[in-house]
Design an enzyme around this catalytic site. Structure first.
Site, PDB file in Angstrom:
ATOM      1  N   LYS A  11       0.832  -1.201   0.000  1.00 24.27           N
ATOM      2  CA  LYS A  11       0.000   0.000   0.000  1.00 24.27           C
ATOM      3  C   LYS A  11       0.875   1.263   0.000  1.00 24.27           C
ATOM      4  O   LYS A  11       2.088   1.181   0.242  1.00 24.27           O
ATOM      5  CB  LYS A  11      -0.929  -0.040   1.223  1.00 24.27           C
ATOM      6  CG  LYS A  11      -1.938  -1.206   1.197  1.00 24.27           C
ATOM      7  CD  LYS A  11      -2.863  -1.137   2.405  1.00 24.27           C
ATOM      8  CE  LYS A  11      -3.909  -2.231   2.370  1.00 24.27           C
ATOM      9  NZ  LYS A  11      -4.860  -2.114   3.524  1.00 24.27           N
ATOM     10  N   TYR A  51     -12.473  -2.718  -3.506  1.00 26.88           N
ATOM     11  CA  TYR A  51     -12.995  -2.641  -2.129  1.00 26.88           C
ATOM     12  C   TYR A  51     -14.520  -2.563  -2.093  1.00 26.88           C
ATOM     13  O   TYR A  51     -15.069  -2.040  -1.122  1.00 26.88           O
ATOM     14  CB  TYR A  51     -12.373  -1.449  -1.409  1.00 26.88           C
ATOM     15  CG  TYR A  51     -10.949  -1.685  -0.932  1.00 26.88           C
ATOM     16  CD1 TYR A  51     -10.645  -2.773  -0.094  1.00 26.88           C
ATOM     17  CD2 TYR A  51      -9.910  -0.824  -1.271  1.00 26.88           C
ATOM     18  CE1 TYR A  51      -9.351  -2.997   0.361  1.00 26.88           C
ATOM     19  CE2 TYR A  51      -8.613  -1.039  -0.816  1.00 26.88           C
ATOM     20  CZ  TYR A  51      -8.336  -2.129  -0.003  1.00 26.88           C
ATOM     21  OH  TYR A  51      -7.054  -2.343   0.465  1.00 26.88           O
ATOM     22  N   ASN A 118      -1.902  -0.152   6.980  1.00 27.46           N
ATOM     23  CA  ASN A 118      -1.323  -1.418   7.450  1.00 27.46           C
ATOM     24  C   ASN A 118      -0.468  -2.120   6.386  1.00 27.46           C
ATOM     25  O   ASN A 118      -0.348  -3.348   6.396  1.00 27.46           O
ATOM     26  CB  ASN A 118      -2.433  -2.327   7.988  1.00 27.46           C
ATOM     27  CG  ASN A 118      -3.532  -2.548   6.965  1.00 27.46           C
ATOM     28  OD1 ASN A 118      -3.375  -2.176   5.793  1.00 27.46           O
ATOM     29  ND2 ASN A 118      -4.622  -3.152   7.373  1.00 27.46           N
ATOM     30  N   HIS A 121      -1.976  -5.513   1.339  1.00 29.26           N
ATOM     31  CA  HIS A 121      -3.230  -6.225   1.081  1.00 29.26           C
ATOM     32  C   HIS A 121      -2.886  -7.620   0.581  1.00 29.26           C
ATOM     33  O   HIS A 121      -1.917  -7.780  -0.166  1.00 29.26           O
ATOM     34  CB  HIS A 121      -4.046  -5.503   0.003  1.00 29.26           C
ATOM     35  CG  HIS A 121      -5.150  -6.355  -0.556  1.00 29.26           C
ATOM     36  ND1 HIS A 121      -6.377  -6.457   0.057  1.00 29.26           N
ATOM     37  CD2 HIS A 121      -5.180  -7.193  -1.633  1.00 29.26           C
ATOM     38  CE1 HIS A 121      -7.129  -7.308  -0.637  1.00 29.26           C
ATOM     39  NE2 HIS A 121      -6.426  -7.765  -1.663  1.00 29.26           N
ATOM     40  N   GLU A 132      -9.398 -10.110  -8.150  1.00 32.26           N
ATOM     41  CA  GLU A 132      -8.452  -9.019  -7.909  1.00 32.26           C
ATOM     42  C   GLU A 132      -7.275  -9.063  -8.884  1.00 32.26           C
ATOM     43  O   GLU A 132      -6.808  -8.018  -9.351  1.00 32.26           O
ATOM     44  CB  GLU A 132      -7.952  -9.082  -6.462  1.00 32.26           C
ATOM     45  CG  GLU A 132      -9.064  -8.799  -5.456  1.00 32.26           C
ATOM     46  CD  GLU A 132      -8.662  -9.042  -4.007  1.00 32.26           C
ATOM     47  OE1 GLU A 132      -7.485  -9.414  -3.756  1.00 32.26           O
ATOM     48  OE2 GLU A 132      -9.517  -8.863  -3.123  1.00 32.26           O
TER      49      GLU A 132
HETATM   50  P1  IDP Z   1      -7.719  -6.898   5.409  1.00 32.46           P
HETATM   51  O1  IDP Z   1      -6.876  -5.919   4.617  1.00 32.46           O
HETATM   52  O2  IDP Z   1      -6.979  -7.377   6.628  1.00 32.46           O
HETATM   53  O3  IDP Z   1      -8.299  -7.998   4.575  1.00 32.46           O
HETATM   54  P2  IDP Z   1     -10.365  -5.684   5.392  1.00 32.46           P
HETATM   55  O4  IDP Z   1     -11.382  -5.943   6.462  1.00 32.46           O
HETATM   56  O5  IDP Z   1     -10.576  -6.316   4.057  1.00 32.46           O
HETATM   57  O6  IDP Z   1      -8.930  -6.050   6.007  1.00 32.46           O
HETATM   58  O7  IDP Z   1     -10.300  -4.098   5.236  1.00 32.46           O
HETATM   59  C1  IDP Z   1      -9.634  -3.509   4.145  1.00 32.46           C
HETATM   60  C2  IDP Z   1      -8.744  -2.388   4.663  1.00 32.46           C
HETATM   61  O8  IDP Z   1      -9.558  -1.357   5.232  1.00 32.46           O
HETATM   62  C3  IDP Z   1      -7.816  -2.801   5.817  1.00 32.46           C
HETATM   63  O9  IDP Z   1      -6.618  -3.421   5.381  1.00 32.46           O
HETATM   64  C4  IDP Z   1      -7.560  -1.474   6.483  1.00 32.46           C
HETATM   65  O10 IDP Z   1      -6.611  -0.691   5.738  1.00 32.46           O
HETATM   66  C5  IDP Z   1      -8.920  -0.809   6.386  1.00 32.46           C
HETATM   67  N1  IDP Z   1      -9.790  -1.094   7.549  1.00 32.46           N
HETATM   68  C6  IDP Z   1     -10.478  -2.244   7.792  1.00 32.46           C
HETATM   69  N2  IDP Z   1     -11.201  -2.154   8.930  1.00 32.46           N
HETATM   70  C7  IDP Z   1     -10.976  -0.917   9.409  1.00 32.46           C
HETATM   71  C8  IDP Z   1     -11.464  -0.224  10.569  1.00 32.46           C
HETATM   72  O11 IDP Z   1     -12.261  -0.733  11.374  1.00 32.46           O
HETATM   73  N3  IDP Z   1     -10.995   1.049  10.754  1.00 32.46           N
HETATM   74  C9  IDP Z   1     -10.130   1.641   9.888  1.00 32.46           C
HETATM   75  N4  IDP Z   1      -9.668   1.043   8.793  1.00 32.46           N
HETATM   76  C10 IDP Z   1     -10.079  -0.236   8.539  1.00 32.46           C
HETATM   77 MG    MG Z   2      -9.665  -7.805   2.962  1.00 31.52          MG
END
Ligand code: IDP
Ligand code: MG
Length: 138
Positions: A11, A51, A118, A121, A132
């Protein structure tokens, strides 16, 4: 049976912090194969499709803005059980509590923003990976 493939994204926070090499090194050290790689700033349309499952959530718009904020590195990674294996390497979504030893646990932190930055992905299922990879490597 064909080798499984997954989509990994470094990212914009990972690219901006100069962590692309470390992240790719962890993928290779685990034994997975980097099949294809591209670096570019994604368009909103790609991110909206990528997304779509999160549309309407409070972090959705901040997530799209964050992902459009700079270059990402998209990687096609191959190996038996690589989808599950990369999710394990990446660690939990929240970097504060992601296990040490994982990419997010070792290299990530909470910056107090509306979206969790974070670093990576990884596709979460064979169906997601297929969808994807077509989106990011069309
Ligand atoms: P993942 O990347 O671990 O699969 P997902 O639930 O698919 O997580 O969410 C996509 C991205 O959205 C996450 O990697 C993170 O950057 C962001 N995200 C997910 N949940 C939250 C939240 O509760 N607060 C803020 N950002 C979030
Ligand atoms: Mg995800």
């Amino acid at each position: 049976m064909a080798t499984e493939e997954t989509l990994v994204l470094v990212k914009p926070d990972g690219v901006a912090r100069g962590l692309t090499g470390q992240i790719l090194a962890r993928i290779e050290a685990k034994g997975y194969e980097i099949v294809d790689i591209r670096k570019f700033t994604p368009a909103r349309e790609v991110l909206a499709a990528h997304y779509a499952e999160h549309e309407g959530k409070p972090f959705y718009e901040p997530l799209i803005e964050f992902m459009m904020s700079g270059d990402v590195v998209a990687v096609r990674v191959a190996g038996h059980r690589v989808i599950e294996g990369f999710r394990s390497l990446a660690g939990a979504t929240e970097p504060t509590t992601a296990a040490p030893g994982t990419i997010r646990g070792d290299l990530g932190r909470d910056w107090g923003l509306k979206v969790q930055q974070n670093l990576v992905h990884g596709s979460d299922s064979p169906e997601s990976a297929e969808r994807e990879l077509a989106l990011w490597f069309s």
